[in-house]
Structures are given as C-alpha cells and as structure tokens.
Write a protein that holds these residues in place. Structure first.
Motif, PDB file in Angstrom:
ATOM      1  N   ILE A   1       0.814  -1.215   0.000  1.00  0.00           N
ATOM      2  CA  ILE A   1       0.000   0.000   0.000  1.00  0.00           C
ATOM      3  C   ILE A   1       0.854   1.274   0.000  1.00  0.00           C
ATOM      4  CG2 ILE A   1      -1.650   1.339   1.377  1.00  0.00           C
ATOM      5  CD1 ILE A   1      -3.083  -1.203   2.046  1.00  0.00           C
ATOM      6  N   PRO A   2       1.889   1.403   0.841  1.00  0.00           N
ATOM      7  CA  PRO A   2       2.729   2.618   0.760  1.00  0.00           C
ATOM      8  C   PRO A   2       3.372   2.800  -0.615  1.00  0.00           C
ATOM      9  CG  PRO A   2       3.150   1.447   2.798  1.00  0.00           C
ATOM     10  CD  PRO A   2       2.303   0.548   1.975  1.00  0.00           C
TER      11      PRO A   2
ATOM     12  N   ALA B   1       2.690   5.949  -3.197  1.00  0.00           N
ATOM     13  CA  ALA B   1       3.750   6.779  -3.779  1.00  0.00           C
ATOM     14  C   ALA B   1       3.556   6.934  -5.283  1.00  0.00           C
ATOM     15  CB  ALA B   1       5.107   6.152  -3.476  1.00  0.00           C
ATOM     16  N   LYS B   2       3.151   5.847  -5.947  1.00  0.00           N
ATOM     17  CA  LYS B   2       2.891   5.916  -7.385  1.00  0.00           C
ATOM     18  C   LYS B   2       1.666   6.782  -7.691  1.00  0.00           C
ATOM     19  CE  LYS B   2       4.987   1.509  -8.688  1.00  0.00           C
ATOM     20  NZ  LYS B   2       4.774   0.187  -9.333  1.00  0.00           N
ATOM     21  N   VAL B   3       0.659   6.712  -6.823  1.00  0.00           N
ATOM     22  CA  VAL B   3      -0.533   7.553  -7.011  1.00  0.00           C
ATOM     23  C   VAL B   3      -0.166   9.031  -6.956  1.00  0.00           C
ATOM     24  CG1 VAL B   3      -2.718   8.248  -5.946  1.00  0.00           C
ATOM     25  CG2 VAL B   3      -2.172   5.830  -6.186  1.00  0.00           C
ATOM     26  N   ILE B   4       0.702   9.371  -5.994  1.00  0.00           N
ATOM     27  CA  ILE B   4       1.133  10.780  -5.870  1.00  0.00           C
ATOM     28  C   ILE B   4       1.975  11.202  -7.074  1.00  0.00           C
ATOM     29  CG2 ILE B   4       2.519  12.373  -4.496  1.00  0.00           C
ATOM     30  CD1 ILE B   4       1.698  10.710  -2.031  1.00  0.00           C
ATOM     31  N   ASP B   5       2.918  10.333  -7.474  1.00  0.00           N
ATOM     32  CA  ASP B   5       3.834  10.696  -8.566  1.00  0.00           C
ATOM     33  C   ASP B   5       3.137  10.720  -9.923  1.00  0.00           C
ATOM     34  OD1 ASP B   5       5.840  10.866  -6.697  1.00  0.00           O
ATOM     35  OD2 ASP B   5       6.588   8.826  -7.054  1.00  0.00           O
ATOM     36  N   ASN B   6       2.303   9.730 -10.187  1.00  0.00           N
ATOM     37  CA  ASN B   6       1.716   9.587 -11.525  1.00  0.00           C
ATOM     38  C   ASN B   6       0.275  10.079 -11.627  1.00  0.00           C
ATOM     39  OD1 ASN B   6       4.124   8.262 -12.225  1.00  0.00           O
ATOM     40  ND2 ASN B   6       3.284   6.280 -11.633  1.00  0.00           N
ATOM     41  N   GLY B   7      -0.462  10.073 -10.514  1.00  0.00           N
ATOM     42  CA  GLY B   7      -1.869  10.436 -10.567  1.00  0.00           C
ATOM     43  C   GLY B   7      -2.159  11.858 -10.141  1.00  0.00           C
TER      44      GLY B   7
ATOM     45  N   ILE C   1      -0.017  14.391  -9.322  1.00  0.00           N
ATOM     46  CA  ILE C   1       0.783  15.424  -9.984  1.00  0.00           C
ATOM     47  C   ILE C   1       0.292  15.683 -11.408  1.00  0.00           C
ATOM     48  CG2 ILE C   1       3.092  15.954 -10.871  1.00  0.00           C
ATOM     49  CD1 ILE C   1       4.251  14.605  -8.421  1.00  0.00           C
ATOM     50  N   ASN C   2      -0.070  14.608 -12.118  1.00  0.00           N
ATOM     51  CA  ASN C   2      -0.548  14.741 -13.505  1.00  0.00           C
ATOM     52  C   ASN C   2      -2.063  14.954 -13.578  1.00  0.00           C
ATOM     53  OD1 ASN C   2       2.092  14.257 -14.430  1.00  0.00           O
ATOM     54  ND2 ASN C   2       1.762  12.032 -14.391  1.00  0.00           N
ATOM     55  N   ASN C   3      -2.727  14.983 -12.417  1.00  0.00           N
ATOM     56  CA  ASN C   3      -4.181  15.173 -12.366  1.00  0.00           C
ATOM     57  C   ASN C   3      -4.907  14.108 -13.196  1.00  0.00           C
ATOM     58  OD1 ASN C   3      -6.488  16.453 -11.447  1.00  0.00           O
ATOM     59  ND2 ASN C   3      -6.541  17.930 -13.145  1.00  0.00           N
ATOM     60  N   ASP C   4      -4.434  12.861 -13.042  1.00  0.00           N
ATOM     61  CA  ASP C   4      -5.009  11.740 -13.792  1.00  0.00           C
ATOM     62  C   ASP C   4      -6.019  11.028 -12.894  1.00  0.00           C
ATOM     63  OD1 ASP C   4      -5.600   9.573 -15.349  1.00  0.00           O
ATOM     64  OD2 ASP C   4      -3.514   9.039 -15.815  1.00  0.00           O
ATOM     65  N   ILE C   5      -7.284  11.393 -13.010  1.00  0.00           N
ATOM     66  CA  ILE C   5      -8.338  10.850 -12.169  1.00  0.00           C
ATOM     67  C   ILE C   5      -8.537   9.355 -12.442  1.00  0.00           C
ATOM     68  CG2 ILE C   5     -10.737  11.049 -11.480  1.00  0.00           C
ATOM     69  CD1 ILE C   5      -9.021  13.439 -10.730  1.00  0.00           C
ATOM     70  N   THR C   6      -8.432   8.959 -13.700  1.00  0.00           N
ATOM     71  CA  THR C   6      -8.620   7.550 -14.060  1.00  0.00           C
ATOM     72  C   THR C   6      -7.571   6.674 -13.381  1.00  0.00           C
ATOM     73  OG1 THR C   6      -9.491   8.222 -16.213  1.00  0.00           O
ATOM     74  CG2 THR C   6      -8.801   5.927 -15.977  1.00  0.00           C
ATOM     75  N   TYR C   7      -6.325   7.134 -13.393  1.00  0.00           N
ATOM     76  CA  TYR C   7      -5.231   6.375 -12.758  1.00  0.00           C
ATOM     77  C   TYR C   7      -5.446   6.295 -11.246  1.00  0.00           C
ATOM     78  CZ  TYR C   7      -0.504   4.967 -11.460  1.00  0.00           C
ATOM     79  OH  TYR C   7       0.577   4.298 -10.939  1.00  0.00           O
ATOM     80  N   ILE C   8      -5.910   7.405 -10.653  1.00  0.00           N
ATOM     81  CA  ILE C   8      -6.138   7.432  -9.208  1.00  0.00           C
ATOM     82  C   ILE C   8      -7.239   6.447  -8.828  1.00  0.00           C
ATOM     83  CG2 ILE C   8      -6.930   8.852  -7.281  1.00  0.00           C
ATOM     84  CD1 ILE C   8      -5.621  11.249  -8.650  1.00  0.00           C
ATOM     85  N   ARG C   9      -8.320   6.397  -9.616  1.00  0.00           N
ATOM     86  CA  ARG C   9      -9.405   5.465  -9.337  1.00  0.00           C
ATOM     87  C   ARG C   9      -8.943   4.016  -9.482  1.00  0.00           C
ATOM     88  NH1 ARG C   9     -14.433   8.362 -12.608  1.00  0.00           N
ATOM     89  NH2 ARG C   9     -14.768  10.072 -11.100  1.00  0.00           N
TER      90      ARG C   9
ATOM     91  N   MET D   1      -5.899   2.812  -9.149  1.00  0.00           N
ATOM     92  CA  MET D   1      -5.041   2.460  -8.021  1.00  0.00           C
ATOM     93  C   MET D   1      -5.835   2.361  -6.720  1.00  0.00           C
ATOM     94  SD  MET D   1      -1.932   1.942  -9.024  1.00  0.00           S
ATOM     95  CE  MET D   1      -2.707   1.095 -10.392  1.00  0.00           C
ATOM     96  N   GLY D   2      -6.928   3.128  -6.632  1.00  0.00           N
ATOM     97  CA  GLY D   2      -7.783   3.031  -5.459  1.00  0.00           C
ATOM     98  C   GLY D   2      -8.416   1.663  -5.335  1.00  0.00           C
ATOM     99  N   PHE D   3      -8.876   1.113  -6.476  1.00  0.00           N
ATOM    100  CA  PHE D   3      -9.437  -0.251  -6.475  1.00  0.00           C
ATOM    101  C   PHE D   3      -8.362  -1.281  -6.116  1.00  0.00           C
ATOM    102  CE2 PHE D   3     -12.718   1.630  -9.375  1.00  0.00           C
ATOM    103  CZ  PHE D   3     -13.809   1.360  -8.561  1.00  0.00           C
ATOM    104  N   VAL D   4      -7.137  -1.052  -6.597  1.00  0.00           N
ATOM    105  CA  VAL D   4      -6.034  -1.965  -6.268  1.00  0.00           C
ATOM    106  C   VAL D   4      -5.742  -1.938  -4.772  1.00  0.00           C
ATOM    107  CG1 VAL D   4      -3.577  -2.451  -6.616  1.00  0.00           C
ATOM    108  CG2 VAL D   4      -5.000  -1.794  -8.563  1.00  0.00           C
ATOM    109  N   ILE D   5      -5.736  -0.739  -4.185  1.00  0.00           N
ATOM    110  CA  ILE D   5      -5.493  -0.603  -2.748  1.00  0.00           C
ATOM    111  C   ILE D   5      -6.607  -1.288  -1.949  1.00  0.00           C
ATOM    112  CG2 ILE D   5      -5.405   1.057  -0.841  1.00  0.00           C
ATOM    113  CD1 ILE D   5      -3.963   2.972  -2.725  1.00  0.00           C
TER     114      ILE D   5
END
Length: 250
Positions: A36-37, A41-47, A49-57, A59-63
């Motif tokens: 999870i940590p 970290a990947k969510v912060i770096d890739n999601g 910062i780039n304002n990528d809502i799809t990526y954040i969602r 990764m949220g399901f993965v978490i």
C-alpha cells in the motif's frame, strides 16, 4: 536425541495444513504493509501530480483489493498461530503426563514432583507463547526484511548502506541478549521449581505444620523464595522489554 526428533515430527505432522496456511497469510500481511505505501507513492507521482483521475481510481481499487487480502491474511495469521501453538502445547502436556505415569519411585525422586508439575504447567505455557510469537513474528520478519531490502535497493543504492551499518549491531545485540537471558532463565526455572516444592509441602503437610506451630517459619520460607523468584522474573522481563524497544527503534 532420536526420541526428541520423533516427538517433533509427530507434533508438527498433525498441523501441516495450518502451518502452510500460516505461511501464506504471512505473505498476505506483508503485501499490505509494504504494498500500500508503494502504491500510494505511485498515485502521488503519476496520478495527483498529472491530475489523472482515471489512474487514481484504478489504483484506489487496487489498494482496496490489497486491503481485503490483508484483512483476510491478518485473521488467518492470528487463527493459525493460535491453533498451532495451543494444539502443540496440548499434545506436549499429554505426552509429559503419559510419560510421567511410567516413572518409577526412583525416577520421581530423581526428577522431583515439583519439577514435573512445572514442566506440565508453566513450561507448557511458555512454550505456547514462544510458538505463537515464532509463527507470527519469526516468519514475518525475514519476509518483511527481504522485500524491504529489495525495495530500498531499487529506490536508492546509497540508502541501502545504512542497513549495512545497522545489521551488525542488531546481530550483536541479539547475541548479547541471548547470552544474558540464558542464565537468568535457568535461575528462574530453578526458583519456580523450589516455589512449587514449598507450596506442595505446605499443602500436603499442613496438619503437621499447624501441630508444631511452624506457620510463621513456613510463611517466611515461602516469602523468601517468592521474592527471589520475583526479582529474577523482573530482571528477565526488563531485559525483554529493552530488547523489544531496541528492535522497535531499529
């Protein structure tokens, strides 16, 4: 030695499915603690910062999925370790009791009834605690250490040099604690045997003690032995507390 190996094989053979499930649950617990940590970290770096809502969602399901695995792993880890430790302790107590029934009067005098009582009660309980801790911590620590080391090496090679400096001190500390606690444990065992022996003598000979007016003498005798046992127990527990605190700091 042959008899000891036969006992160990007999004991652990009855709990192979639970031991296997315990090992699997350890990996599930480690996955949550370290996975999870890393994902965050990947969510912060890739999601973020780039304002990528799809990526954040995504990764949220993965978490959420990893969290479910972690909950199941934690429950199974507690259940399996408790089931194995209590089962092994029960089997050992039964074996000790059956073996004691075969002893002659000479062997009873050699080992001592108070010592046999300690082996069946206190020693079995200590073994239960040790087995429970072994199945929880001892299996989890190498997994966590190995995965953490790999992640540190992938993140920063220079950061891994800190481990190269810390690990020898940890090993040295473990050796010192083991060498110090061993004589204290043996002394604690002897004093517990003596405490049991005095208690048994007072229970079996209570009429004689009262008839001769030895209540005060027996009370002081028990108090002295009990104080010695308490002092040794405090020293050993303080040593274990210090070792746990140092392990937490590292």
């Amino acid at each position: 030695m042959k008899y000891s190996n036969e006992i160990n094989t007999k004991i652990f053979k009855n709990y192979k499915p639970f031991i296997l499930l315990n090992i699997i649950s350890v990996f599930g617990f480690a996955l949550v603690e370290l996975g999870i940590p890393t994902i965050m970290a990947k969510v912060i770096d890739n999601g973020i910062i780039n304002n990528d809502i799809t990526y954040i969602r995504k990764m949220g399901f993965v978490i959420a999925f990893i969290s479910i695995i972690g909950v199941i792993g934690t429950i199974l880890l507690g259940y399996c370790s408790s089931r194995i430790s209590t089962g092994i302790t029960r089997d050992i107590r039964n074996d000790i009791f059956k073996k004691a029934q075969e002893f002659s009067h000479t062997e009873y005098d050699k080992f001592g009834v108070s010592s046999l009582i300690t082996r069946t009660t206190n020693d079995a309980f200590v073994l239960l605690q040790f087995t429970n801790t072994l199945l929880r911590t001892a299996l989890l620590t190498p997994v966590m250490f190995t995965v953490s080391l790999i992640m540190i090496l992938r993140t920063s090679l220079s950061l891994s040099l800190i481990l190269a400096v810390v690990i020898p001190f940890i090993i040295l500390g473990v050796v010192v604690i083991v060498k110090t606690s061993e004589p204290l444990s043996e002394k604690l065992q002897e004093r517990l045997d003596k405490l049991n022996r005095i208690s048994r003598e007072n229970l079996t000979g209570i009429r004689v003690i009262r008839a001769f007016g030895n209540d005060k003498y027996e009370g002081k005798r028990f108090e002295k032995t009990n104080d010695l046992y308490a002092d040794t127990s405090k020293k050993l527990n303080k040593l274990m507390a210090v070792s746990a605190y140092l392990l937490f700091l590292t």
